[in-house]
Design a protein around this motif. Structure first.
Motif, PDB file in Angstrom:
ATOM      1  N   SER A 157      28.598  40.665 -13.458  1.00  0.00           N
ATOM      2  CA  SER A 157      27.275  41.245 -13.695  1.00  0.00           C
ATOM      3  C   SER A 157      26.393  41.219 -12.454  1.00  0.00           C
ATOM      4  N   THR A 182      29.329  36.328 -17.269  1.00  0.00           N
ATOM      5  CA  THR A 182      28.632  36.024 -18.513  1.00  0.00           C
ATOM      6  C   THR A 182      28.468  34.530 -18.730  1.00  0.00           C
ATOM      7  N   ASP A 224      33.570  42.670 -15.649  1.00  0.00           N
ATOM      8  CA  ASP A 224      32.946  41.465 -16.185  1.00  0.00           C
ATOM      9  C   ASP A 224      31.977  40.808 -15.207  1.00  0.00           C
TER      10      ASP A 224
END
Length: 142
Positions: free
Chosen positions: A134, A46, A132
């Motif tokens: 991506s 992120t 987490d």
């Protein structure tokens, strides 16, 4: 005519989290079979991009334990045994469930973390939650 409304039966809490990439989980599971195996990888998170050598859990635990043995102070002996203590607790938990699980964590060695416009951060070891991640690619940026 009156309607009767019944309360729903007791519902248990449901924990939801993003689903990790199955191919990445299987790659990590494959690396877990050989302590000296590693592959260069780039991950999208992120907050930025991370690259390094993806390693299996046992290799990460061995490196982590070695770094903990270098810690000085009164609790140094206790912390040196911490990685094995954590693994023992996890083994007992998984054995109680009776199901082998796919990896939920990813471990990297010789890591570079690039966040936004900040200077790159270099780390000897890194552990992150697979959910987490991506995106990912084998190799490091040129």
């Amino acid at each position: 005519m009156t309607e009767s409304v019944q309360a729903p039966p007791e519902a248990s809490a449901v924990i939801t989290e993003p689903v990790p990439d199955l191919q990445l989980q299987l790659l990590i599971q494959l690396l877990d079979r050989e302590l000296r195996s590693s592959l260069p990888i780039t991950l999208t998170l992120t907050g930025g991009v991370l690259h390094g050598d993806v390693i299996g859990h046992e290799a990460w635990k061995s490196d982590w334990a070695r770094s903990l043995r270098q810690v000085e102070g009164e609790g140094a002996n206790l912390i040196a045994e911490f990685p094995e203590t954590v693994d023992q607790g996890i083994r007992e938990l998984v054995a109680g469930e009776g199901v082998a699980q796919l990896p939920r964590w990813i471990h990297l060695r010789d890591v570079t973390l690039v966040l936004g416009g900040a200077a790159a951060l270099h780390l000897p070891l890194w552990r992150g939650r697979l959910a987490d991640v991506s995106g990912w690619a084998l190799g490091r940026p040129q």
